[in-house]
Structures are given as structure tokens and as C-alpha cells.
Design an enzyme around this catalytic site. Structure first.
Site, short mmCIF file in Angstrom:
data_model
loop_
_atom_site.label_atom_id
_atom_site.label_comp_id
_atom_site.label_asym_id
_atom_site.label_seq_id
_atom_site.Cartn_x
_atom_site.Cartn_y
_atom_site.Cartn_z
N CYS A 1 -4.79 2.40 -3.71
CA CYS A 1 -3.53 2.92 -3.12
C CYS A 1 -2.37 1.95 -3.32
CB CYS A 1 -3.70 3.26 -1.65
SG CYS A 1 -4.94 4.50 -1.33
N LYS B 1 -10.29 -0.87 10.83
CA LYS B 1 -10.37 -2.08 10.01
C LYS B 1 -10.71 -3.31 10.86
CE LYS B 1 -7.30 -0.34 6.44
NZ LYS B 1 -8.12 0.11 5.31
N ASP C 1 3.09 -4.68 8.01
CA ASP C 1 1.88 -3.88 7.84
C ASP C 1 0.71 -4.84 8.05
OD1 ASP C 1 -0.40 -2.69 6.88
OD2 ASP C 1 0.55 -1.79 5.12
N GLN D 1 -4.42 -5.34 6.89
CA GLN D 1 -5.41 -6.28 6.34
C GLN D 1 -5.29 -7.66 6.97
OE1 GLN D 1 -7.83 -5.28 4.50
NE2 GLN D 1 -7.05 -3.29 3.85
N HIS E 1 0.87 -1.18 0.00
CA HIS E 1 0.00 0.00 0.00
C HIS E 1 0.91 1.23 0.00
CE1 HIS E 1 -2.81 2.96 1.78
NE2 HIS E 1 -3.79 2.14 1.44
N1 7TS Z 1 -1.73 -0.81 4.60
C1 7TS Z 1 -2.64 -1.58 4.01
C2 7TS Z 1 -2.28 -2.97 3.60
C3 7TS Z 1 -3.93 -1.10 3.83
O1 7TS Z 1 -4.85 -1.87 3.26
C4 7TS Z 1 -4.26 0.22 4.24
C5 7TS Z 1 -5.61 0.83 3.99
C6 7TS Z 1 -3.26 0.97 4.88
C7 7TS Z 1 -2.01 0.43 5.03
C8 7TS Z 1 -3.52 2.33 5.42
O2 7TS Z 1 -4.42 2.29 6.46
P1 7TS Z 1 -4.99 3.63 7.13
O3 7TS Z 1 -6.05 3.17 8.05
O4 7TS Z 1 -3.85 4.29 7.81
O5 7TS Z 1 -5.53 4.46 5.98
N2 7TS Z 1 -6.28 0.29 2.89
C9 7TS Z 1 -7.39 0.76 2.28
C10 7TS Z 1 -8.02 0.06 1.26
O6 7TS Z 1 -7.66 -0.99 0.80
N3 7TS Z 1 -9.09 0.78 0.84
O7 7TS Z 1 -9.16 1.89 1.60
C11 7TS Z 1 -8.10 1.89 2.49
#
Ligand code: 7TS
Length: 415
Positions: A373, A235, A209, A212, A132
Site C-alpha cells: 500500500c 497492530k 500516522d 507502525q 501508506h
Molecule cells: N499507515 C501505515 C503506516 C500502515 O502501515 C497501515 C497499515 C495503515 C496506515 C492503515 O492501517 P489500517 O489498520 O487502517 O489498515 N499497513 C499495513 C501493512 O503494512 N500491511 O498490511 C497493512
């Protein structure tokens, strides 16, 4: 499907569980919402919403500073949430749990602070081709500042890491490996246990990370032996604005503060400031108090169902979705890893993902379309984006059937 139909196709009592999530009872364009955008953010159970309301109606107050009753109550609840999270991932110490704004914030913290202390010109940082943007850009920033080089573990056409290439890229110049446990775009589950072991054999720390992974896979951080593990509250059924960075005590003690301000100091003079102990050294300013407490409530909720049960239920619904989607002519999956979780990405014929997403939306089916992203990953597959259906334990096979019907309808309209 209607909201009143019995649902008996899971290891879970899904009908009962769905009632815990008020938003799942709402309608979109007059039809029951089918929410398949859980990788972007998950829906919240009532207990999480109640914990936010209880905080603001009964003990709203700042933490770690007041002697008064409410402040003590807020501090206790906030620190209790930290303990719950530590226990949930089996951290050795509660102070290895740093509250952040989310995964992005946690990774930026490590890239900046670890990078400041441990990176120098000529060093390397190793990430993967399926990261990401939040696990790419923070490393680019610090590499640029330090004259270090960002190296990338390549993937194959199935969307799996090329492990022989990983072995070759690991060398003494690498100062940290930063890799996602589960790909948000492809659903690939990476062999992180093996990667951590291999990196540790060369004394290289690893950041995982977990954005997910935390909501789909039970995590025992001591068994995994990751040096850092970042995730977002929103999440895993908690609120937005709060997240967690787990860091091994020995690294966190050696790393400099990321941000300066209140709470992170022991003593301040204009000549010299000394820093607070862990975890507060990395928590400058008033935190997201209600968010942290509500994240604790989300962890309670997940534990009550059981992380392993959730995993089993999700595996069932994802396998069913994969099966049903496979039968659609001209649908091709983007990513076909042997080990997968959560998300399924695909394209249908020449239909632009955005057009398909819009037609599904009109049928009250929420999916995400675009590059998710992960632009370098889309470049690898030579596509602008995908349609992504991403699942949670409250999704049903009946909802998958609706998705399939929706795609068939879009095909009739657009192909
Ligand atoms: N890393 C991964 C693997 C992610 O899926 C996401 C967010 C992030 C980092 C960043 O997370 P945040 O909460 O700091 O924004 N992924 C997604 C997605 O797949 N669709 O919207 C956000």
C-alpha cells in the site's frame, strides 16, 4: 526450530511470552508457524481473546444509553479502556482519545473534518513520499474538494526524508503536515520530534500516522506534541475493527463532526441539531464495544511487559535479522535508514517477490510481498514491490535463521 526448543536469546523470557499467544503454537503445512508479517497485523495474546469472550458471555450490551445493569457495565468497561489508552500515550485528557475503526478511519476523519473547516483554495497539505495509501488518498480527496494542493517531502536512496527539502516546503500556505512515524515498507523511523517543532514554529499542526510506531516505540504524546496521532488496535495486539485517533482538545473542539448519528448529538430537532461533547462528537453510532475493551486488555498486556523492554527486544532481533540477511549474496535491502524499526524490505537477485513469498510460505514462514500500500514509494525505487519481514517482540533469532535458510532454498530453486 521446534516449539519445544528453549529460547534464551532475548531480554525477554520469550518462551513464556510465546505461550501467551495461542496462534504461535499452531502449525502451517505441518511445521511450526514463523510469523513475520507483524506490520500487516499482530497476533493476539490470550488475555485479549478472553476479554472478547467475557464481554460477549457476561455483559454484552450497548453503551452510553441504557440504565440497566449490563449497559452500565459495558459503558464502564468501554470508558475504562479509553482511560487506559489515554494514560498509555500520556494524553492530557481522556476525551482526546477518539475510538475509530483504525488508522485509515482516523486519518479520514481528520482530513475530512479538519479540511472542511481549515482548508481553502490555494492552501497546501504536506505529506511524505513514504506514506501508506491511507495517509495519501484522504488528503487527495479533501484537496480536490477544496482546491488545495498536496505537496510531498522527498526521500533519499536510503529511504530517509530529505529534511532540507522539508524545511523549504514548510511555508505559510501549508495548513497541515501529515507524516508517518515509521514506514511500513522500509522500517524508516522519521525525525518526527524535529518535524513537529519546525511546523509548530509556523503554527502548522501535524498529524502523525502511528500505525507502525505504537507497537514498537513508547509514545508520550505530550512530549511529542503531535496535534493528531492515529493508530490501529490490531497492530498493537488488539482486535481488528477498532483504533484510536488522538487529537488535541483545542483542534477537536474546533472541528465539525465527521459522521452524524446516534451518540454524537446533544439534541436533535428537524430545524437544528446540537452536538455532543468530546469525545462523543466524533463517535457516531454503536461503536466496536468489545474491540475497544479488548484493545484496553492489549494495552494492559503491553504495559505488563513494558514498552521500553519490547523496544529493546525488537531492536535486538531486527539487528540480528539485518546482519544475517546481509550475508546472503544477491540480496539487496530496499531502504537502509540509520534509524529503523519493525520491518525489513528486500529483493533477491531477479526473483519476483511473489515467488519468493510463496516458497517461504511453503516452509511455514509468513512474510508479506508486494507494494505494501505504498505504490508511490515503490515507483521511487523503480520496483513493483518487495519481500517484507516484519517483527514483533515474540519473534526469535531462531526464526530469523529459518528465514535465512528459506531464502537460500528459494535461491537454489529459482536462480
Ligand atoms: N499507515 C501505515 C503506516 C500502515 O502501515 C497501515 C497499515 C495503515 C496506515 C492503515 O492501517 P489500517 O489498520 O487502517 O489498515 N499497513 C499495513 C501493512 O503494512 N500491511 O498490511 C497493512
Amino acid at each position: 526450530m521446534t516449539n519445544s526448543e528453549p529460547i534464551t536469546d532475548s531480554v525477554l523470557d520469550i518462551e513464556k511470552i510465546r505461550k501467551d499467544f495461542p496462534i504461535l503454537q499452531t502449525k502451517v503445512y505441518g511445521k511450526p508457524l514463523i510469523y513475520l508479517d507483524n506490520a500487516a497485523t499482530t497476533q493476539k495474546p490470550r488475555t485479549v481473546l478472553q476479554s472478547l469472550e467475557t464481554y460477549y458471555t457476561q455483559y454484552n450490551s450497548n453503551v452510553h444509553r441504557g440504565v440497566h445493569f449490563l449497559s452500565q457495565q459495558a459503558t464502564e468497561a468501554y470508558e475504562e479502556a479509553r482511560k487506559k489508552i489515554a494514560a498509555y500515550i500520556n494524553a492530557r485528557f481522556d476525551h482526546e482519545i477518539i475510538f475509530t475503526k483504525g488508522t485509515t478511519n482516523g486519518i479520514n476523519l481528520v482530513a475530512s473534518s479538519f479540511g472542511k473547516k481549515f482548508l481553502k483554495a490555494g492552501d497546501e497539505v504536506l505529506i511524505s513520499a513514504m506514506e501508506h495509501h491511507s495517509n495519501i488518498v484522504p488528503w487527495q480527496l479533501i484537496c480536490e474538494e477544496k482546491g488545495a494542493t498536496l505537496k510531498v517531502i522527498p526521500i533519499n536512496e536510503q529511504g530517509e526524508l530529505k529534511m532540507d527539502a522539508f524545511d523549504e516546503l514548510l511555508n505559510s500556505k501549508v495548513k497541515i503536515v501529515a507524516v508517518t512515524y515509521v514506514s511500513n515498507s522500509l522500517g524508516t523511523v522519521n525525525p518526527v520530534f524535529e518535524m513537529i517543532q519546525k511546523a509548530h514554529a509556523l503554527n502548522i499542526p501535524v498529524l502523525i500516522d502511528g500505525a507502525q510506531a505504537i507497537q514498537h516505540i513508547p509514545i508520550d504524546i505530550q512530549q511529542l506534541d503531535a496535534d493528531f496521532f492515529a493508530f490501529s488496535g490490531h497492530k498493537i495486539y488488539g482486535p481488528t475493527g477498532v483504533g484510536v485517533l488522538y487529537g488535541k482538545e483545542k483542534w477537536l473542539n474546533e472541528m465539525p463532526p465527521y459522521e452524524g448519528g446516534g451518540d454524537m448529538i446533544k439534541n436533535v430537532t428537524f430545524a437544528k441539531t446540537t452536538y455532543n461533547e468530546l469525545p462523543f462528537k466524533f463517535e457516531a453510532g454503536t461503536p466496536d464495544i468489545s474491540g475497544g475493551i479488548a484493545l484496553g486488555a492489549a494495552i494492559d498486556y503491553v504495559q505488563q511487559i513494558g514498552a521500553a523492554t519490547i523496544q529493546q527486544a525488537e531492536e535486538e532481533v531486527v539487528a540480528y535479522a539485518f546482519d544475517r540477511l546481509s550475508a546472503i549474496s544477491s540480496l539487496r535491502f530496499i531502504g537502509d535508514a540509520k534509524h529503523r524499526s519493525g520491518a525489513i524490505s528486500f529483493l533477491v537477485g531477479n526473483i519476483h517477490p511473489f515467488d519468493l513469498g510463496e516458497i517461504l510460505d511453503k516452509q511455514s514462514i509468513a512474510v508479506r510481498t508486494g507494494h505494501h500500500c505504498t505504490q508511490p514509494l515503490m515507483d521511487f525505487f523503480h520496483i513493483p514491490g518487495t519481500v517484507r519481514a516484519s517483527f514483533a517482540f515474540y519473534n526469535t533469532k531462531a526464526e530469523v535463521d529459518e528465514l535465512v535458510k528459506g531464502i537460500e532454498k528459494a535461491k537454489r530453486m529459482l536462480e
